[in-house]
Design a protein around this motif. Structure first.
Motif, PDB file in Angstrom:
ATOM      1  N   MET A 174      64.630  14.286  16.370  1.00  0.00           N
ATOM      2  CA  MET A 174      63.982  14.397  17.675  1.00  0.00           C
ATOM      3  C   MET A 174      64.955  14.290  18.841  1.00  0.00           C
ATOM      4  N   GLY A 175      64.961  15.325  19.661  1.00  0.00           N
ATOM      5  CA  GLY A 175      65.700  15.219  20.904  1.00  0.00           C
ATOM      6  C   GLY A 175      67.196  15.466  20.799  1.00  0.00           C
ATOM      7  N   SER A 176      67.671  15.894  19.634  1.00  0.00           N
ATOM      8  CA  SER A 176      69.090  16.220  19.532  1.00  0.00           C
ATOM      9  C   SER A 176      69.240  17.736  19.592  1.00  0.00           C
ATOM     10  N   ILE A 177      69.974  18.226  20.605  1.00  0.00           N
ATOM     11  CA  ILE A 177      70.100  19.676  20.776  1.00  0.00           C
ATOM     12  C   ILE A 177      70.968  20.264  19.660  1.00  0.00           C
ATOM     13  N   TRP A 178      72.054  19.579  19.301  1.00  0.00           N
ATOM     14  CA  TRP A 178      72.868  20.074  18.184  1.00  0.00           C
ATOM     15  C   TRP A 178      72.032  20.112  16.912  1.00  0.00           C
ATOM     16  N   GLY A 179      71.228  19.061  16.727  1.00  0.00           N
ATOM     17  CA  GLY A 179      70.348  19.005  15.559  1.00  0.00           C
ATOM     18  C   GLY A 179      69.382  20.180  15.555  1.00  0.00           C
TER      19      GLY A 179
ATOM     20  N   LEU B 262      71.195  23.215  14.360  1.00  0.00           N
ATOM     21  CA  LEU B 262      71.380  23.138  12.915  1.00  0.00           C
ATOM     22  C   LEU B 262      70.065  23.370  12.182  1.00  0.00           C
ATOM     23  N   GLY B 263      69.008  22.690  12.644  1.00  0.00           N
ATOM     24  CA  GLY B 263      67.693  22.849  12.024  1.00  0.00           C
ATOM     25  C   GLY B 263      67.245  24.300  12.070  1.00  0.00           C
ATOM     26  N   ALA B 264      67.517  24.963  13.201  1.00  0.00           N
ATOM     27  CA  ALA B 264      67.112  26.355  13.348  1.00  0.00           C
ATOM     28  C   ALA B 264      67.831  27.238  12.333  1.00  0.00           C
ATOM     29  N   PHE B 265      69.115  26.986  12.127  1.00  0.00           N
ATOM     30  CA  PHE B 265      69.850  27.781  11.132  1.00  0.00           C
ATOM     31  C   PHE B 265      69.304  27.538   9.724  1.00  0.00           C
ATOM     32  N   VAL B 266      69.051  26.269   9.406  1.00  0.00           N
ATOM     33  CA  VAL B 266      68.504  25.938   8.086  1.00  0.00           C
ATOM     34  C   VAL B 266      67.188  26.687   7.874  1.00  0.00           C
ATOM     35  N   LEU B 267      66.335  26.648   8.898  1.00  0.00           N
ATOM     36  CA  LEU B 267      65.038  27.290   8.762  1.00  0.00           C
ATOM     37  C   LEU B 267      65.148  28.801   8.689  1.00  0.00           C
ATOM     38  N   GLY B 268      66.044  29.343   9.506  1.00  0.00           N
ATOM     39  CA  GLY B 268      66.243  30.792   9.494  1.00  0.00           C
ATOM     40  C   GLY B 268      66.682  31.271   8.125  1.00  0.00           C
ATOM     41  N   ILE B 269      67.632  30.581   7.539  1.00  0.00           N
ATOM     42  CA  ILE B 269      68.125  30.984   6.221  1.00  0.00           C
ATOM     43  C   ILE B 269      67.042  30.802   5.164  1.00  0.00           C
ATOM     44  N   ALA B 270      66.318  29.676   5.242  1.00  0.00           N
ATOM     45  CA  ALA B 270      65.250  29.441   4.264  1.00  0.00           C
ATOM     46  C   ALA B 270      64.209  30.558   4.328  1.00  0.00           C
TER      47      ALA B 270
END
Lengths: 291, 246, 314
Positions: A240-245, A248-256
């Motif tokens: 929550m609230g981490s822009i770098w996170g 990263l989360g967006a890349f993980v989700l995109g690849i998944a």
């Protein structure tokens, strides 16, 4: 099941490109939900609104949708200020944000969607840009420009937001409001004002992300809902609230998602983000880069 | 009987609590006997954390907490209240949509019933009786959100009493009250002792500390530095050092 | 009034209503009334978790569709009788409520809300890809030719079942509201930590509430496939269920079982009229605008006005 190298490589690249775009969709939620504790489930509605504005202006004057979205972003900013004002006066100040505040945003989401249906109908709309048809090839790997351009602008925007938050007085005040509103008040800064401006910033990013969306795929009023799970999944997954996170989360989700649609069929893709969200909520609510 | 009285009601041994790298409680031992009145204070840090660990709203990392001869382990707060370990909150947290009377019915129905048989009408009676004790009887049907700060503190205390506890932990019940209001509450709490309830008070108000306590424990920076009768604690070198500096 | 008296009264009224409706020749009445009753159940069910306990469920459609699709499954697999469908769908949706609750109710309330949003999409995707129950194309459900109790048309049977289920939902909601459990739930809604410290087993009560609420929503959906005679995922998962089941209690009032009924009757009837006279897109817009208007301007709903008026008179 087989995993041919070319297919896997393409899935990874498509996933990364998609992930960059997802970061733009969710950076606003990371600000509003992650930092300000304002559970704006209407966020995707503003994304779709951004798509339609880009669509209208593009059809009218032929300007590139991404340029349009950057030009009209002050409007979204103003809308955000107004919306937070209502939210603050009606819910936050009365301590009713958990139930009625949520219902309020749900209502906004719903009204926006239905209003767009009434104006534009349920047909899919899309925008053709100068680069829509272009695709770079690097060996077996495709780089479709309609994904690359939003990716680049989007990552720039997300990194820009992060730098803004860490390197300006206002940005640091936003980070402080998440930690300790009282301390901020003692420093002579009004936390409500800071929250209002930060919330407006989050809505402005939604408007820009809407332009990316319509460059990447055709848009229809109801598809906003499909992104609710996605943006919250990324926000929670990233911590929550981490822009770098968030990035990263967006890349993980995109690849998944990209793997799911390559190997199981695109009809399963929407379930990925929600499945990940449920899993993240159930098992690791502090996220990948959680505090 | 005498032997039973000497059995500790609450036995905190070696309790430690950290928040990240910060140690809020460092190896705390504390014993409370039945019907005893203990004040933790008058100043220093870690008190609220200790209350939260005993009540179960925070998990302690090290050590054990025994209540009534039973290891509380990882029992949730509601389980502890039902065993007879009630607490008040520093900032009153009434159930705002309920009337003052209904506020008391919640612990009466959910906690007190565990050891006292109460019918529906008896619950209302018991709640009314408690309200009379704290002087809120005339407001029994008012919504609790409309109460003044002082009345909210009284309600907070009454709600903890309604759980029919063996041990009541009061977390700064008197902050911001006038002298006569402090006396009102002291009378109430002393009355509890006669009913066989042990009381731990977390308190800043010095007059209350000296008047009320049979024993005072002092925490500084998460460590217990003194524990004894009020006079000996006031004379304790470490306490003087902690409060007045070197 | 005692709960037993209320239950007797509710079911007696239900039977009387069913009997009286036989005099109405118009089939449109039955299908319109069916829809309104369905909304009463959904709103009442939502309110058990939302109004009584304070946890927002955006996934009413998921629970409703669970009930509907469990009926489709039973129809395809066993040609099960209607009663079996109703019971099974109710249990399945209740289990779903328990499962989602178990995953998310240990955390802050908003995570439950977000999870329920997600739930609707996951289940939707699942159903779209499940060919046995028709997948994205949908499935035809043929109403049985033999109609029990000497009723003239199958819609009469569905309507009667709906009336009885509505009575059941109201009896359950009122029983919860007036019981010790209801007080515990209200304590959770007001202040969860304080409730826990007053001896209320908060997690258990929240799970109970999520289960009952989910089960009743599922129950409302069990007869839906027969009602439409053709079911497709987008009908069963329509966002209209989610928004209506939130808007109705909020507009009617969330503190008692009466509120959702008032909200559902009002909003349900308005929608029936608008649907016929204007269009269904407009009636969704009206629901959304009313929801936002009430939640900002009259947060306690219509019953809030009534309570305020009563207090003034006293």
């Amino acid at each position: 099941m087989e995993f041919p190298t070319a297919l896997v490589l393409n899935a990874i690249i498509a996933g990364l490109l998609l992930g960059g775009f997802y970061a733009a969709l969710s950076v606003g939620i990371s600000i509003s939900f992650g930092m300000l504790d304002v559970v704006n489930i209407a966020h995707p509605a503003f994304i779709i609104l951004g798509s339609y504005i880009a669509y209208i202006v593009n059809g009218w004057m032929g300007v590139d949708p991404i340029v349009v979205s950057l030009v009209v972003s002050p409007l979204f900013f103003a809308l955000g200020i107004l919306l937070y004002r209502i939210y603050y006066v009606c819910f936050e100040r009365r301590g009713q944000e958990s139930l009625r505040g949520l219902a309020f945003f749900f209502g906004i989401l719903f009204i926006t969607e239905v209003a767009l249906v009434l104006i534009f109908g349920v047909d899919y709309r899309m925008v053709r840009t100068a680069y829509s048809e272009t695709t770079w090839r690097l060996g077996p790997v495709d780089f479709p420009m309609r994904l690359v351009v939003p990716f680049l602008v989007s990552v720039t925007m997300v990194v820009g937001v992060q730098l803004f938050l860490t390197h300006t007085f206002f940005g640091r005040a936003v980070l402080a409001v998440a930690q300790d509103p009282l301390a901020l008040r003692l420093m002579g800064v009004n936390p409500t004002r800071v929250k209002g401006l930060a919330f407006a910033l989050s809505i402005a990013t939604a408007g820009v992300a809407g332009a990316f969306l319509i460059v990447i795929q055709p848009v229809q009023p109801a598809i906003g809902r499909e992104y609710i799970g996605l943006v919250f999944a990324i926000c929670v997954l990233g911590g929550m609230g981490s822009i770098w996170g968030t990035l990263l989360g967006a890349f993980v989700l995109g690849i998944a998602e990209s793997f799911t649609s390559t190997f199981f069929g695109p009809s399963w893709a929407p379930a990925v983000s929600f499945g990940l969200l449920l899993a993240a909520l159930g098992f690791k609510p502090s996220g990948l880069l959680g505090r | 009987m005498a032997d039973q009285l000497n059995q500790p009601l609450l036995q905190v041994s070696g309790v430690t609590k950290r928040f990240g790298g910060f140690t809020a409680l460092d190896n705390i031992d504390l014993i409370v006997r039945p019907c005893e009145r203990l004040v933790i204070g008058p100043n220093g840090s870690g008190k609220s954390t200790l209350v939260n660990c005993i009540a179960g709203t925070l998990r302690n990392e090290g050590g054990s907490i025994l209540f009534d001869g039973r290891d509380l382990g990882s029992d949730p707060p509601h389980g502890r209240v039902r065993l007879g370990l009630a607490r008040t909150f520093q900032i009153p947290r009434p159930f705002v949509s309920m009337s003052v009377l209904d506020n008391l019915c919640v612990p009466l129905e959910y906690a007190a019933r565990q050891h006292i048989k109460l019918g529906k009408s008896e619950i209302a009676e018991a709640a009314m009786h408690l309200l009379e004790q704290v002087g809120l009887a005339d407001k029994s049907h008012a919504l609790s959100r409309g109460l003044t700060q002082v009345d909210m503190r009284k309600l907070e205390l009454a709600r903890a009493m309604a759980a029919k506890p063996k041990l009541l932990i009061s977390d700064e019940a008197m902050a911001g009250l006038s002298a006569s209001e402090v006396d009102d509450i002291l009378v109430l709490v002393s009355g509890l002792q006669q009913q066989g309830v042990a009381v731990i008070m977390i308190e800043h108000v010095m007059r209350a500390v000296m008047k009320f306590s049979e024993r005072v424990a002092v925490l500084v920076a998460g460590k217990k530095i003194a524990d004894g009768d009020p006079q000996s604690v006031v004379d304790n070198d470490q306490v003087i050092k902690a409060y007045l500096g070197e | 009034m005692k709960n037993r008296t209320f239950a007797a009264l509710a079911f007696a009224t239900a039977v009387a209503v069913i009997a009286a409706s036989r005099l109405i020749p118009n089939d449109y009445f039955f299908s319109a009334a069916y829809t309104v009753l369905q909304f009463i159940i959904l709103a009442t069910a939502w309110n058990i978790l939302g109004g009584y306990t304070g946890y927002v469920n955006f996934g009413s459609a998921a629970f409703f569709a669970t009930g509907a699709y469990s009926s489709v499954f039973l129809y395809k697999a066993l040609h099960a009788p209607l009663v079996v469908m109703i019971v099974t769908g109710t249990l399945a949706a209740g289990l779903l409520g328990l499962a989602v609750g178990y995953l998310t109710l240990r955390m802050r309330g908003v995570f439950f809300a977000i999870a329920t949003l997600a739930l609707a999409v996951v289940l939707y995707t699942f159903v779209v890809n499940w060919d046995y129950v028709g997948g994205a194309r949908g499935a035809y459900i043929i109403q049985p030719r033999v109609i029990p109790f000497g009723l003239p048309r199958y819609i009469h049977l569905l309507y009667s079942a709906m009336v009885l289920m509505t009575a059941l939902a109201l009896v359950i909601a009122r029983a919860i509201e007036t019981s010790t459990i209801g007080r515990g739930l209200a304590a959770i809604r007001d202040d969860e930590l304080a409730a826990e410290c007053a001896g209320v087993p908060t997690l258990r009560l929240k799970l109970f509430s999520a289960t009952v609420s989910g089960a009743l929503m599922g129950m409302a959906g069990t007869t839906f496939p027969y009602y439409l005679a053709y079911i497709e995922p987008s009908a069963a998962f329509s966002l209209s269920y989610a928004v209506n089941s939130i808007a109705m209690p909020l507009i009617g009032g969330m503190m008692s079982w009466v509120g959702p009924v008032i909200g559902a009757v009002l909003l349900g009837s308005v929608q029936q009229i608008v649907q016929v006279t204007i269009s269904s897109a407009w009636n969704l817009l009206i629901v959304g605008v009313l929801l936002v208007a009430f939640v900002t301007l009259a947060p306690n709903g219509i019953m809030g006005w009534v309570d305020a008026w009563r207090r003034k008179r006293r």
